[in-house]
Motif scaffolding. Structure first.
Motif, PDB file in Angstrom:
ATOM      1  N   GLY A  42      61.599  51.320  10.506  1.00  0.00           N
ATOM      2  CA  GLY A  42      62.721  50.753  11.249  1.00  0.00           C
ATOM      3  C   GLY A  42      62.306  50.225  12.606  1.00  0.00           C
ATOM      4  N   GLU A  43      61.399  50.941  13.270  1.00  0.00           N
ATOM      5  CA  GLU A  43      60.937  50.507  14.584  1.00  0.00           C
ATOM      6  C   GLU A  43      60.018  49.289  14.475  1.00  0.00           C
ATOM      7  OE1 GLU A  43      62.980  53.997  14.975  1.00  0.00           O
ATOM      8  OE2 GLU A  43      61.295  53.656  13.614  1.00  0.00           O
ATOM      9  N   MET A  44      59.267  49.168  13.393  1.00  0.00           N
ATOM     10  CA  MET A  44      58.469  47.960  13.170  1.00  0.00           C
ATOM     11  C   MET A  44      59.390  46.753  12.983  1.00  0.00           C
ATOM     12  SD  MET A  44      55.629  49.745  10.677  1.00  0.00           S
ATOM     13  CE  MET A  44      54.722  48.265  10.253  1.00  0.00           C
ATOM     14  N   MET A  45      60.509  46.941  12.279  1.00  0.00           N
ATOM     15  CA  MET A  45      61.508  45.884  12.161  1.00  0.00           C
ATOM     16  C   MET A  45      62.020  45.466  13.540  1.00  0.00           C
ATOM     17  SD  MET A  45      63.822  47.438   9.078  1.00  0.00           S
ATOM     18  CE  MET A  45      65.169  46.343   9.527  1.00  0.00           C
ATOM     19  N   MET A  46      62.371  46.477  14.314  1.00  0.00           N
ATOM     20  CA  MET A  46      62.927  46.231  15.650  1.00  0.00           C
ATOM     21  C   MET A  46      61.944  45.468  16.528  1.00  0.00           C
ATOM     22  SD  MET A  46      62.326  47.752  18.890  1.00  0.00           S
ATOM     23  CE  MET A  46      61.816  49.419  18.510  1.00  0.00           C
ATOM     24  N   PHE A  47      60.687  45.871  16.513  1.00  0.00           N
ATOM     25  CA  PHE A  47      59.689  45.239  17.379  1.00  0.00           C
ATOM     26  C   PHE A  47      59.488  43.769  16.994  1.00  0.00           C
ATOM     27  CE2 PHE A  47      55.662  44.647  19.548  1.00  0.00           C
ATOM     28  CZ  PHE A  47      55.828  45.431  20.682  1.00  0.00           C
ATOM     29  N   SER A  48      59.486  43.486  15.710  1.00  0.00           N
ATOM     30  CA  SER A  48      59.336  42.099  15.259  1.00  0.00           C
ATOM     31  C   SER A  48      60.523  41.248  15.688  1.00  0.00           C
ATOM     32  CB  SER A  48      59.176  42.058  13.736  1.00  0.00           C
ATOM     33  OG  SER A  48      58.034  42.776  13.312  1.00  0.00           O
ATOM     34  N   ALA A  49      61.720  41.831  15.632  1.00  0.00           N
ATOM     35  CA  ALA A  49      62.901  41.095  16.085  1.00  0.00           C
ATOM     36  C   ALA A  49      62.812  40.788  17.582  1.00  0.00           C
ATOM     37  CB  ALA A  49      64.165  41.897  15.776  1.00  0.00           C
ATOM     38  N   TYR A  50      62.272  41.718  18.352  1.00  0.00           N
ATOM     39  CA  TYR A  50      62.084  41.455  19.779  1.00  0.00           C
ATOM     40  C   TYR A  50      61.049  40.362  20.014  1.00  0.00           C
ATOM     41  CZ  TYR A  50      65.038  44.968  21.997  1.00  0.00           C
ATOM     42  OH  TYR A  50      66.127  45.671  22.467  1.00  0.00           O
ATOM     43  N   LEU A  51      60.032  40.301  19.168  1.00  0.00           N
ATOM     44  CA  LEU A  51      59.070  39.204  19.287  1.00  0.00           C
ATOM     45  C   LEU A  51      59.774  37.861  19.071  1.00  0.00           C
ATOM     46  CD1 LEU A  51      55.921  40.570  17.387  1.00  0.00           C
ATOM     47  CD2 LEU A  51      56.264  40.361  19.862  1.00  0.00           C
ATOM     48  N   ALA A 201      57.151  42.384   5.378  1.00  0.00           N
ATOM     49  CA  ALA A 201      58.511  42.541   4.853  1.00  0.00           C
ATOM     50  C   ALA A 201      59.438  43.106   5.919  1.00  0.00           C
ATOM     51  CB  ALA A 201      58.493  43.449   3.621  1.00  0.00           C
ATOM     52  N   ALA A 202      58.947  44.089   6.687  1.00  0.00           N
ATOM     53  CA  ALA A 202      59.767  44.678   7.743  1.00  0.00           C
ATOM     54  C   ALA A 202      60.085  43.657   8.827  1.00  0.00           C
ATOM     55  CB  ALA A 202      59.049  45.890   8.338  1.00  0.00           C
ATOM     56  N   ALA A 203      59.114  42.789   9.151  1.00  0.00           N
ATOM     57  CA  ALA A 203      59.330  41.794  10.200  1.00  0.00           C
ATOM     58  C   ALA A 203      60.428  40.807   9.822  1.00  0.00           C
ATOM     59  CB  ALA A 203      58.016  41.055  10.483  1.00  0.00           C
ATOM     60  N   ILE A 204      60.346  40.272   8.610  1.00  0.00           N
ATOM     61  CA  ILE A 204      61.384  39.325   8.172  1.00  0.00           C
ATOM     62  C   ILE A 204      62.742  40.011   8.140  1.00  0.00           C
ATOM     63  CG2 ILE A 204      62.189  37.913   6.242  1.00  0.00           C
ATOM     64  CD1 ILE A 204      59.289  37.381   5.544  1.00  0.00           C
ATOM     65  N   SER A 205      62.781  41.210   7.589  1.00  0.00           N
ATOM     66  CA  SER A 205      64.052  41.934   7.494  1.00  0.00           C
ATOM     67  C   SER A 205      64.615  42.244   8.870  1.00  0.00           C
ATOM     68  CB  SER A 205      63.852  43.232   6.704  1.00  0.00           C
ATOM     69  OG  SER A 205      63.323  42.977   5.432  1.00  0.00           O
ATOM     70  N   GLY A 206      63.753  42.667   9.797  1.00  0.00           N
ATOM     71  CA  GLY A 206      64.229  43.005  11.130  1.00  0.00           C
ATOM     72  C   GLY A 206      64.863  41.819  11.831  1.00  0.00           C
ATOM     73  N   ILE A 207      64.257  40.648  11.699  1.00  0.00           N
ATOM     74  CA  ILE A 207      64.819  39.445  12.324  1.00  0.00           C
ATOM     75  C   ILE A 207      66.162  39.097  11.695  1.00  0.00           C
ATOM     76  CG2 ILE A 207      64.459  36.966  12.666  1.00  0.00           C
ATOM     77  CD1 ILE A 207      61.421  37.625  12.754  1.00  0.00           C
ATOM     78  N   LEU A 208      66.249  39.206  10.365  1.00  0.00           N
ATOM     79  CA  LEU A 208      67.509  38.883   9.686  1.00  0.00           C
ATOM     80  C   LEU A 208      68.603  39.892  10.021  1.00  0.00           C
ATOM     81  CD1 LEU A 208      66.105  37.837   6.183  1.00  0.00           C
ATOM     82  CD2 LEU A 208      66.981  36.332   7.985  1.00  0.00           C
ATOM     83  N   VAL A 209      68.248  41.173  10.092  1.00  0.00           N
ATOM     84  CA  VAL A 209      69.235  42.202  10.450  1.00  0.00           C
ATOM     85  C   VAL A 209      69.725  41.975  11.877  1.00  0.00           C
ATOM     86  CG1 VAL A 209      69.560  44.660  10.922  1.00  0.00           C
ATOM     87  CG2 VAL A 209      68.403  43.933   8.828  1.00  0.00           C
ATOM     88  N   ALA A 210      68.803  41.716  12.811  1.00  0.00           N
ATOM     89  CA  ALA A 210      69.194  41.505  14.209  1.00  0.00           C
ATOM     90  C   ALA A 210      70.006  40.230  14.377  1.00  0.00           C
ATOM     91  CB  ALA A 210      67.942  41.454  15.083  1.00  0.00           C
ATOM     92  N   ALA A 211      69.736  39.210  13.547  1.00  0.00           N
ATOM     93  CA  ALA A 211      70.496  37.964  13.636  1.00  0.00           C
ATOM     94  C   ALA A 211      71.960  38.183  13.284  1.00  0.00           C
ATOM     95  CB  ALA A 211      69.887  36.914  12.708  1.00  0.00           C
ATOM     96  N   SER A 212      72.231  39.161  12.445  1.00  0.00           N
ATOM     97  CA  SER A 212      73.612  39.429  12.029  1.00  0.00           C
ATOM     98  C   SER A 212      74.293  40.481  12.889  1.00  0.00           C
ATOM     99  CB  SER A 212      73.635  39.877  10.565  1.00  0.00           C
ATOM    100  OG  SER A 212      73.094  38.880   9.722  1.00  0.00           O
ATOM    101  N   GLY A 213      73.549  41.521  13.269  1.00  0.00           N
ATOM    102  CA  GLY A 213      74.189  42.661  13.931  1.00  0.00           C
ATOM    103  C   GLY A 213      73.755  42.921  15.351  1.00  0.00           C
TER     104      GLY A 213
END
Length: 292
Positions: A42-51, A201-213
């Motif tokens: 989850g934190e890897m997702m978050m970090f990619s979204a911040y990038l 996979a986590a990076a793409i998902s994190g960006i998509l999740v952050a784009a919505s929520g």
């Protein structure tokens, strides 16, 4: 019952489930190849979204430049974590390795708060805004496009694992590491590739999740749902990850809509407990999975 409304809620749940399935797929890839349970997903997702926020929001680069750069950065983060923190732990007690991933999650949260503050933020819009209609049912544009992107990435993953040499090496290592060594496969490189693929996979998902929520350092809590999915489907089952992701996304959305948001996690964990009583190794997992 308003069946039209139920259908729209179900579609929203399946859209969420598609993202869950993609994240769970990355989780399972890492586990199958390295036998490491990654609590930092989850934190890897978050970090990619911040990038992505840095490239597209702060530097004001176009989204079509920022998106691949953020995904590549997230993938490299997975490779660095494997090389620096996980590889030295190979052969150690599984609990010790799990605790390393828990520590990595805490480090990533702290680093995100230092670099981007703890305040919630919004990503720049990059998904189409046109309404999506399936018959008479409305699907939110961001959710619908996120599902389409996740589905396309999953298909690419499956084709890669089925037909490419790298995919064969990953499957061979996941099946028997000793046999893979004897066949000349560079297992340490496979470990790195597995972590980078999971982080991708986590990076793409994190960006998509952050784009919505929205985005905050606490966004990684979604990793709890992913852990439920992979245990539900079977830690070493790709099919379980895909089916479990869709099912858990649907259950969470239905429970949140009809019972209230506080019942989302209750519904998924109750489902997990009920299934594990009958099948302790998950719906599609093997009986030989090591318990922690």
């Amino acid at each position: 019952m308003d069946w039209l409304f139920f259908g729209e809620v179900s579609l929203a749940g399946l859209a969420t489930g598609g993202l869950y399935a993609l994240i769970a797929l990355g989780f399972v890839i890492i586990y199958k190849a390295t036998r490491v349970i990654n609590f930092a997903v989850g934190e890897m997702m978050m970090f990619s979204a911040y990038l992505f926020l840095t490239f597209a929001g702060i530097l004001d680069w176009p989204w079509y430049v920022s998106l691949p750069l953020a995904v590549i950065g997230g993938s490299l983060l997975g490779g660095v974590i494997e090389r620096v923190a996980i590889r030295p732990m190979l052969g150690e007690n599984p609990i010790s390795v799990v605790m390393v991933t828990v520590g990595i999650a805490s480090v990533l949260i702290g680093l995100a708060e230092m670099l981007w503050t703890a305040d919630p933020q919004l990503l720049p819009d990059f998904l189409p805004r046109e309404p999506i209609m399936i018959g008479e049912m409305f699907v939110a544009p961001k959710s619908g496009w996120a599902f389409v992107i996740a589905a396309c990435v999953i298909v690419v993953y499956l084709l890669y694992f089925r037909f490419s040499r790298g995919g064969v090496a990953l499957r061979a290592t996941a099946s028997d590491q000793a046999a893979a060594y004897s066949m000349g496969i560079a297992v340490p490189k496979v470990f790195s590739a597995a972590w980078m693929a999971g982080a991708f996979a986590a990076a793409i998902s994190g960006i998509l999740v952050a784009a919505s929520g929205g985005l905050s350092p606490q966004m990684g809590v979604v990793g709890l749902s992913i852990l439920v999915i992979v245990i539900l489907g079977g830690l070493d089952s790709i099919m379980g990850a895909l089916i479990g992701g869709l099912f858990v996304g649907w259950i969470e959305t239905i429970a949140g809509t009809y019972l209230g948001g506080e019942y989302r996690q209750l519904a998924t964990f109750s489902l997990l407990a009920a299934i594990l009583i009958v099948r302790p190794y998950g719906l599609f997992g093997t009986r030989e999975i090591e318990r922690l």
